[in-house]
Design an enzyme around this catalytic site. Structure first.
Site, PDB file in Angstrom:
ATOM      1  N   ARG A   1      76.960  72.203  38.141  1.00  0.00           N
ATOM      2  CA  ARG A   1      76.976  71.940  39.592  1.00  0.00           C
ATOM      3  C   ARG A   1      76.851  70.453  39.924  1.00  0.00           C
ATOM      4  NH1 ARG A   1      78.705  75.954  42.172  1.00  0.00           N
ATOM      5  NH2 ARG A   1      77.820  77.979  41.726  1.00  0.00           N
TER       6      ARG A   1
ATOM      7  N   LYS B   1      77.595  88.486  28.983  1.00  0.00           N
ATOM      8  CA  LYS B   1      77.113  89.742  29.522  1.00  0.00           C
ATOM      9  C   LYS B   1      76.087  89.501  30.643  1.00  0.00           C
ATOM     10  CE  LYS B   1      73.360  91.367  28.137  1.00  0.00           C
ATOM     11  NZ  LYS B   1      72.171  90.479  28.239  1.00  0.00           N
TER      12      LYS B   1
ATOM     13  N   HIS C   1      76.513  89.130  22.081  1.00  0.00           N
ATOM     14  CA  HIS C   1      76.223  88.267  20.935  1.00  0.00           C
ATOM     15  C   HIS C   1      75.656  89.041  19.736  1.00  0.00           C
ATOM     16  CE1 HIS C   1      72.070  88.156  22.466  1.00  0.00           C
ATOM     17  NE2 HIS C   1      71.716  87.744  21.286  1.00  0.00           N
TER      18      HIS C   1
ATOM     19  N   LYS D   1      76.019  88.804  15.040  1.00  0.00           N
ATOM     20  CA  LYS D   1      74.915  88.720  14.073  1.00  0.00           C
ATOM     21  C   LYS D   1      75.391  89.259  12.725  1.00  0.00           C
ATOM     22  CE  LYS D   1      71.205  89.278  17.491  1.00  0.00           C
ATOM     23  NZ  LYS D   1      70.263  88.171  17.451  1.00  0.00           N
TER      24      LYS D   1
ATOM     25  N   GLU E   1      60.914  92.996  21.679  1.00  0.00           N
ATOM     26  CA  GLU E   1      60.709  91.558  21.846  1.00  0.00           C
ATOM     27  C   GLU E   1      59.257  91.279  22.198  1.00  0.00           C
ATOM     28  OE1 GLU E   1      64.272  89.373  23.627  1.00  0.00           O
ATOM     29  OE2 GLU E   1      64.109  91.164  24.868  1.00  0.00           O
TER      30      GLU E   1
ATOM     31  N   ASP F   1      70.244  94.917  30.893  1.00  0.00           N
ATOM     32  CA  ASP F   1      70.117  93.715  30.069  1.00  0.00           C
ATOM     33  C   ASP F   1      70.328  94.016  28.586  1.00  0.00           C
ATOM     34  OD1 ASP F   1      69.471  90.926  29.730  1.00  0.00           O
ATOM     35  OD2 ASP F   1      67.517  91.538  28.953  1.00  0.00           O
TER      36      ASP F   1
ATOM     37  N   HIS G   1      73.752  95.566  24.055  1.00  0.00           N
ATOM     38  CA  HIS G   1      73.344  95.333  22.663  1.00  0.00           C
ATOM     39  C   HIS G   1      73.016  96.632  21.912  1.00  0.00           C
ATOM     40  CE1 HIS G   1      73.373  91.278  23.961  1.00  0.00           C
ATOM     41  NE2 HIS G   1      72.127  91.176  24.368  1.00  0.00           N
TER      42      HIS G   1
ATOM     43  N   LYS H   1      60.326  94.342  26.510  1.00  0.00           N
ATOM     44  CA  LYS H   1      59.815  92.972  26.459  1.00  0.00           C
ATOM     45  C   LYS H   1      58.293  93.047  26.368  1.00  0.00           C
ATOM     46  CE  LYS H   1      63.627  90.542  28.468  1.00  0.00           C
ATOM     47  NZ  LYS H   1      64.105  89.874  27.246  1.00  0.00           N
TER      48      LYS H   1
HETATM   49  C1  BG6 Z   1      70.051  88.678  25.857  1.00  0.00           C
HETATM   50  C2  BG6 Z   1      69.143  89.242  26.929  1.00  0.00           C
HETATM   51  O1  BG6 Z   1      71.342  89.182  25.989  1.00  0.00           O
HETATM   52  O2  BG6 Z   1      69.531  89.063  24.594  1.00  0.00           O
HETATM   53  C3  BG6 Z   1      67.718  88.740  26.747  1.00  0.00           C
HETATM   54  O3  BG6 Z   1      69.630  88.839  28.190  1.00  0.00           O
HETATM   55  C4  BG6 Z   1      67.223  89.040  25.358  1.00  0.00           C
HETATM   56  O4  BG6 Z   1      66.861  89.324  27.697  1.00  0.00           O
HETATM   57  C5  BG6 Z   1      68.237  88.552  24.319  1.00  0.00           C
HETATM   58  O5  BG6 Z   1      65.988  88.396  25.177  1.00  0.00           O
HETATM   59  C6  BG6 Z   1      67.853  89.029  22.929  1.00  0.00           C
HETATM   60  O6  BG6 Z   1      68.689  88.422  22.007  1.00  0.00           O
HETATM   61  P1  BG6 Z   1      68.195  88.123  20.549  1.00  0.00           P
HETATM   62  O7  BG6 Z   1      69.402  87.573  19.851  1.00  0.00           O
HETATM   63  O8  BG6 Z   1      67.083  87.136  20.656  1.00  0.00           O
HETATM   64  O9  BG6 Z   1      67.751  89.439  20.016  1.00  0.00           O
END
Ligand code: BG6
Length: 476
Positions: free
Chosen positions: A48, A153, A183, A187, A221, A240, A245, A341
């Site tokens: 921005r 995402k 992502h 991995k 997490e 999320d 994932h 979390k």
């Molecule tokens: C992200 C989420 O896509 O993945 C986050 O938005 C999460 O909330 C993260 O913490 C976890 O990714 P990783 O690679 O640390 O397991």
């Protein structure tokens, strides 16, 4: 054999944001340091701020790369000076996009660019559609080379919004130009799920309802929501983590053998899994939210006390679901997806529990009955896998106990590449195998959109625990 990546101009929208600086830019440097980035590749950060200069941005990038663990200051500086640039986009008006276009064309001209362009949208989800539209309307999607767009995402907020986002994208890009990132697919350990299953013949005959009792997929997490309240309040654990994932981990664990390790075949098999899942019943879902507690010996506040979170927020930070895949291979085998979390440990794993022997011939020392074999695929940390066997315990008694056989990535190979390194290289190569197709996204939203509409009670759990006790009811 993978295609050779082409040099290109990679424009990162959200270039000044957290994701770019924590993951994307360090991964690009790593790719280059390993000699994998095609020479002539340029990186243009877009943010921005219209007062930031190339120089200022480069210094920020240098810092981020150093923070990510790279030490060679001279090399980092040289790398940034040669290829990193910045453009402010202000409010994203037509004029702003016009200025961006001029900058891109000038860079391509000055550096004898190929006209190949990647636009990586590392921006808040509500900006994906408008940015894609502006790219199209300003003509940035047309060049003398190829153009690809990378979307982070979550792709959509529910089924309807995902359809709408696809519609906007399709006005300016075709499906083979769209790279939807999850992502987790980048991995090593996630890709290894396929190598494990389809590169070894010993498991395939066991990988079904006859031999497997249950499959549990856990992404736990220790972290809270950091400074992402604005995003997280609109998202929650289902959007999320579960819809993307964990669902990717599920499809990779459950899919049939693809014809080849290629985008079309892989995506086809993953979609088949999603289409076989029964509608998820309200009784099979537990949602929770963390309250004040202790993680790793440190006191942490509850979700509702986090900055910018509503004090009466009902956003779930924990979700546990039971799914049934109603196909020939998996009928009757429960799949449990759990994420949260501020849980007790940072740990992601796929746990496959095999059926116990039909007759209990042996006793265990601890007086337990027959124990099943368990396979644990550790996604992170301590990447690898372990499998338990019943072993006769030395002594005169015929007693068995489970013992584990291990494989550890770090012991075998040392450090493994970051997910973004693998994924961005694939975008440069034009390989969509590790990206999510439109159909997959939509099938996944078809499954979870009704769950978002259930009227679940949000159960509280103290930070540093394993989540609400009620989850044990769906996975006894
Ligand atoms: C992200 C989420 O896509 O993945 C986050 O938005 C999460 O909330 C993260 O913490 C976890 O990714 P990783 O690679 O640390 O397991």
């Amino acid at each position: 054999m993978a295609n050779k990546p082409d040099p290109c101009l990679l424009t990162i929208f959200g270039g000044t944001g957290d994701l770019s600086h924590r993951k994307i830019l360090p991964a690009l440097y790593e790719m280059s340091a390993m000699g994998q980035m095609p020479s002539g590749t340029l990186i243009l950060g877009v943010g921005r701020n219209e007062n930031k200069t190339d120089e200022m941005f480069r210094r920020d990038v240098e810092e981020s790369i150093t923070r990510a663990g790279h030490q060679n200051q001279k090399d980092i500086q040289k790398w940034c000076n040669g290829r990193v640039f910045y453009q402010g986009i202000g409010k994203g008006t037509k004029a702003n996009f016009g200025t961006l276009k001029s900058k891109i064309e000038a860079l391509e001209k000055k550096h004898r660019g190929t006209g190949n362009r990647i636009f990586h949208l590392a921006i808040p989800p509500e900006s994906f559609g408008p940015t894609a539209k502006s790219l199209g309307e300003s003509g940035l999607n047309r060049s003398t080379g190829w153009t690809r767009v990378v979307i982070e995402k979550p792709f959509g907020h529910d089924y309807k919004t995902a359809v709408a986002l696809n519609d906007v994208l399709y006005q300016y890009f075709s499906e083979d130009q769209i790279y939807r990132i999850d992502h987790y697919l980048g991995k090593e350990t996630v890709q290894n799920v396929l190598a494990f299953r389809f590169g070894n013949s010993i498991f395939e005959s066991l990988w079904n309802r006859e031999k497997i009792e249950k499959v549990e997929i856990l992404v736990a997490e220790e972290l809270g929501i950091e400074s992402r309240a604005d995003y997280y309040e609109k998202s929650g654990a289902l959007r999320d983590m579960i819809q993307n994932h964990l669902t990717q981990l599920l499809t990779m664990t459950a899919m049939e053998i693809p014809l080849a390790f290629e985008a079309t075949d892989l995506r086809f098999e993953k979609v088949k899994v999603l289409r076989s899942i029964d509608p998820i019943e309200e009784k099979d879902v537990v949602l929770g939210q963390y309250t004040e507690g202790e993680v790793d010996g440190n006191g942490v506040r509850g979700y509702r006390q986090e900055a910018d979170v509503r004090r009466d927020s009902k956003t779930p930070t924990y979700a546990s679901l039971k799914l049934s895949i109603n196909n020939w291979r998996w009928h009757g085998v429960p799949f449990y997806l759990t994420t949260g979390k501020r849980l007790k440990e940072h740990k992601s794993e796929i746990v496959v529990t095999f059926r116990c022997p039909p007759v209990a011939l042996f006793k265990s020392k601890a007086g337990r009955g027959t124990q099943p074999n368990v396979l644990v695929i550790a996604i992170q940390p301590n990447e690898g896998f372990r499998i338990s066997f019943q072993i006769k315990q030395p002594g005169t008694e015929m007693a068995v106990e489970p013992e584990w056989m291990h494989f550890s990535y770090s012991e075998a190979f040392g450090p493994i590449p970051e997910a973004y390194h693998t994924l961005l290289l694939d975008v440069m190569r034009g390989d969509q195998t590790l990206f999510v197709s439109a159909e997959e996204t939509l099938e996944s939203w078809k499954l979870y959109t009704p769950v978002l509409k259930h009227r679940h009670e949000i159960l509280f759990y103290p930070a540093g625990s394993w989540g609400p006790k009620e989850a044990e009811k769906i996975n006894p």
